[in-house]
Scaffold this active site. Structure first.
Site, PDB file in Angstrom:
ATOM      1  N   ASP A 124     -23.184 -40.606  42.515  1.00 55.51           N
ATOM      2  CA  ASP A 124     -24.461 -40.578  41.815  1.00 55.51           C
ATOM      3  C   ASP A 124     -25.412 -39.942  42.337  1.00 55.51           C
ATOM      4  OD1 ASP A 124     -25.224 -42.259  44.074  1.00 55.51           O
ATOM      5  OD2 ASP A 124     -26.043 -43.907  42.887  1.00 55.51           O
ATOM      6  N   ASP A 129     -29.436 -40.272  43.511  1.00 53.28           N
ATOM      7  CA  ASP A 129     -30.637 -41.298  43.770  1.00 53.28           C
ATOM      8  C   ASP A 129     -31.895 -40.659  43.799  1.00 53.28           C
ATOM      9  OD1 ASP A 129     -28.620 -43.668  44.343  1.00 53.28           O
ATOM     10  OD2 ASP A 129     -28.063 -41.973  45.602  1.00 53.28           O
ATOM     11  N   ASP A 133     -29.589 -43.221  39.876  1.00 52.44           N
ATOM     12  CA  ASP A 133     -30.479 -44.181  40.387  1.00 52.44           C
ATOM     13  C   ASP A 133     -31.917 -43.758  40.453  1.00 52.44           C
ATOM     14  OD1 ASP A 133     -28.610 -46.094  40.256  1.00 52.44           O
ATOM     15  OD2 ASP A 133     -27.954 -46.082  42.264  1.00 52.44           O
TER      16      ASP A 133
HETATM   17  P1  GTP Z   1     -22.686 -41.628  47.041  1.00 46.76           P
HETATM   18  O1  GTP Z   1     -23.674 -42.184  46.084  1.00 46.76           O
HETATM   19  O2  GTP Z   1     -21.437 -42.573  46.856  1.00 46.76           O
HETATM   20  O3  GTP Z   1     -22.510 -40.207  47.352  1.00 46.76           O
HETATM   21  O4  GTP Z   1     -23.403 -42.352  48.673  1.00 46.76           O
HETATM   22  P2  GTP Z   1     -24.679 -42.912  48.959  1.00 46.76           P
HETATM   23  O5  GTP Z   1     -24.839 -43.108  50.392  1.00 46.76           O
HETATM   24  O6  GTP Z   1     -25.690 -42.027  47.938  1.00 46.76           O
HETATM   25  O7  GTP Z   1     -24.416 -44.194  48.231  1.00 46.76           O
HETATM   26  P3  GTP Z   1     -25.433 -45.161  46.872  1.00 46.76           P
HETATM   27  O8  GTP Z   1     -25.707 -44.385  45.969  1.00 46.76           O
HETATM   28  O9  GTP Z   1     -24.612 -46.148  46.830  1.00 46.76           O
HETATM   29  O10 GTP Z   1     -26.744 -45.639  47.817  1.00 46.76           O
HETATM   30  C1  GTP Z   1     -27.747 -44.796  48.324  1.00 46.76           C
HETATM   31  C2  GTP Z   1     -28.434 -45.803  49.338  1.00 46.76           C
HETATM   32  O11 GTP Z   1     -29.370 -46.428  48.666  1.00 46.76           O
HETATM   33  C3  GTP Z   1     -27.742 -46.181  50.389  1.00 46.76           C
HETATM   34  O12 GTP Z   1     -28.329 -46.274  51.577  1.00 46.76           O
HETATM   35  C4  GTP Z   1     -27.754 -47.778  49.867  1.00 46.76           C
HETATM   36  O13 GTP Z   1     -27.794 -48.850  50.995  1.00 46.76           O
HETATM   37  C5  GTP Z   1     -28.912 -47.828  49.163  1.00 46.76           C
HETATM   38  N1  GTP Z   1     -28.940 -48.649  48.321  1.00 46.76           N
HETATM   39  C6  GTP Z   1     -28.284 -48.782  47.127  1.00 46.76           C
HETATM   40  N2  GTP Z   1     -28.354 -49.981  46.462  1.00 46.76           N
HETATM   41  C7  GTP Z   1     -29.643 -50.379  46.875  1.00 46.76           C
HETATM   42  C8  GTP Z   1     -30.574 -51.705  46.644  1.00 46.76           C
HETATM   43  O14 GTP Z   1     -30.253 -52.326  45.519  1.00 46.76           O
HETATM   44  N3  GTP Z   1     -31.432 -51.975  47.629  1.00 46.76           N
HETATM   45  C9  GTP Z   1     -31.466 -51.074  48.609  1.00 46.76           C
HETATM   46  N4  GTP Z   1     -32.594 -51.386  49.669  1.00 46.76           N
HETATM   47  N5  GTP Z   1     -31.056 -50.212  49.026  1.00 46.76           N
HETATM   48  C10 GTP Z   1     -29.797 -49.635  48.096  1.00 46.76           C
HETATM   49 MN    MN Z   2     -25.830 -42.118  45.881  1.00 48.72          MN
HETATM   50 MN    MN Z   3     -26.996 -45.062  44.245  1.00 53.24          MN
END
Ligand code: GTP
Ligand code: MN
Ligand code: MN
Length: 375
Positions: A204, A206, A299
């Site tokens: 995704d 972020d 996100d």
């Molecule tokens: P990919 O998206 O798979 O490439 O990896 P990513 O590391 O970007 O994972 P992800 O998008 O799932 O999460 C990004 C960061 O946001 C990570 O450090 C998660 O721990 C954090 N994160 C995701 N959801 C939440 C949440 O609901 N609350 C908090 N505090 N952190 C979150």
């Molecule tokens: Mn991500």
């Molecule tokens: Mn995410």
């Protein structure tokens, strides 16, 4: 070839937040196997076991050389018996039979396919598996009850499981920037998650959004969403309001993993660009030039300016790095860290911070830049 690294002098720290973990490392033949074991434990709702295998993998990612013999692992933390057994098998035979048969198993593959649907967790996937369902098409065929999120997940299944490129992340970044500056001039936006850590691909995209004048960011999300929806740029969105209150959420209470920022889980409709064409350069036949787009998970998180440093640290990841930051704060420093704040239980006060560097410093940790947080 160890390139001047003496394996006996490697001081591997036991918390992931004490280590530098680059994106590209030397032991993926081992870490991929350990991550299959971790994933499988997660499917069985064994969180402790799942984290243990992930930790083992993470330690190997931080090694500056490719492991050749079991001897080189002697001084490393976090490697349990089971992990060592699997590593030994791979060093000797090239693969682990246990891991390969797990990977091939019907249950593992079905759980992977079902939890790969946006909005489907391990519980639901496991229930479906026990009812004989194996894939998203089984859900459609048998007319399963799906919530709105899962319906979108099934509908866009293939595209959402196709990795998002950095280029696509940047295109989405441009759109979000335009939306944000249209509805709130002066607002700031930052790319988070895996792409901030230097990944080339992600599941995704972020983003963290804030405004230097505290309070201006309140109720910003609905405005961004309306702007995007008016332009037909969203396929799905679910917004949750900010529910963070310093008094209520801490101190004392262990910081919840889920944070309370105003946030939005969405699926963007990313309009036509070259990368959506097939490898042959030909556009998928079901899409005409005008309606040429792909679905991308995005996100969005809105943070008050005073919490921005904590939010930045909390949303950069990796998940294991975040987990160990919190564990370090709690176990080693008697503090509780969340994506909103740092509370010092000894001094009985909140710690203010303007930057990630300040937070690391207060935690007594060496600063680790995002590109070395790939634990
Ligand atoms: P990919 O998206 O798979 O490439 O990896 P990513 O590391 O970007 O994972 P992800 O998008 O799932 O999460 C990004 C960061 O946001 C990570 O450090 C998660 O721990 C954090 N994160 C995701 N959801 C939440 C949440 O609901 N609350 C908090 N505090 N952190 C979150
Ligand atoms: Mn991500
Ligand atoms: Mn995410």
């Amino acid at each position: 070839p160890k390139q001047n690294v003496n394996v006996n002098t490697i001081q591997m720290k036991s918390y992931a937040c004490q280590r530098r973990t680059p994106l590209k490392h030397h032991n993926s033949h081992l870490t991929e196997a350990l991550e299959v074991l971790s994933e499988n434990a997660a499917y069985g709702e064994n969180e402790g076991r799942s984290v243990a295998f992930r930790r083992a993998a993470s330690v190997l990612k931080a090694l500056p050389y490719r492991v050749q013999t079991m001897d080189e692992l002697k001084c490393l933390p976090c490697l349990g018996d089971h992990s060592q057994r699997v590593i030994k098998e791979i060093l000797e035979d090239g693969t682990s039979r246990e891991v390969e048969s797990m990977r091939q198993s019907e249950q593992f593959q079905a759980m992977k396919a079902l939890t790969g649907i946006f909005g489907v967790g391990v519980r639901t996937a496991d229930r479906w598996f026990r009812e004989g369902l194996r894939s998203p098409s089984d859900l459609i065929r048998t007319g399963q009850q799906l919530n709105r999120e899962q319906q979108a997940g099934v509908l866009y299944y293939d595209e959402l499981n196709k990795p998002v490129t950095k280029h696509e992340a940047d295109l989405i970044g441009d759109i979000v920037k335009e939306a944000v500056s249209a509805v709130l001039p002066g607002a700031e936006i930052q790319l988070m998650g895996g792409f901030r850590r230097g990944k080339e691909l992600g599941h995704d995209v972020d983003f963290l959004i804030t405004h230097p004048e505290e309070g201006k960011e309140e109720e910003l999300m609905p405005k961004i969403i309306s702007w995007l929806e008016e332009r037909d740029l969203l396929l799905y969105q679910k917004t949750t309001r900010n529910s963070y209150l310093e008094k209520k959420d801490a101190p004392g209470r262990p910081p919840n993993n889920m944070d309370r920022f105003e946030r939005c889980f969405s699926i963007f409709k990313l309009q036509g660009h070259a990368e959506t064409t097939g490898s042959d350069g030909v556009r998928p036949s079901n899409q005409s030039e005008a309606s040429y787009w792909r679905a991308v998970r995005v996100d969005l998180v809105v943070s008050p300016y005073s919490q921005f440093a904590f939010a930045t640290l909390g949303w950069t990841g990796s998940k294991l790095f975040e987990r160990d930051l919190r564990r370090w704060a709690g176990q080693e420093k008697h503090m509780s860290l969340s994506s909103h704040a740092l509370y010092d239980s000894v001094q009985r006060c909140y710690v203010r911070a303007q930057s990630e560097e300040e937070i690391f410093e207060y935690l007594g940790l060496e600063f680790i830049p995002p590109c070395e947080r790939n634990a």
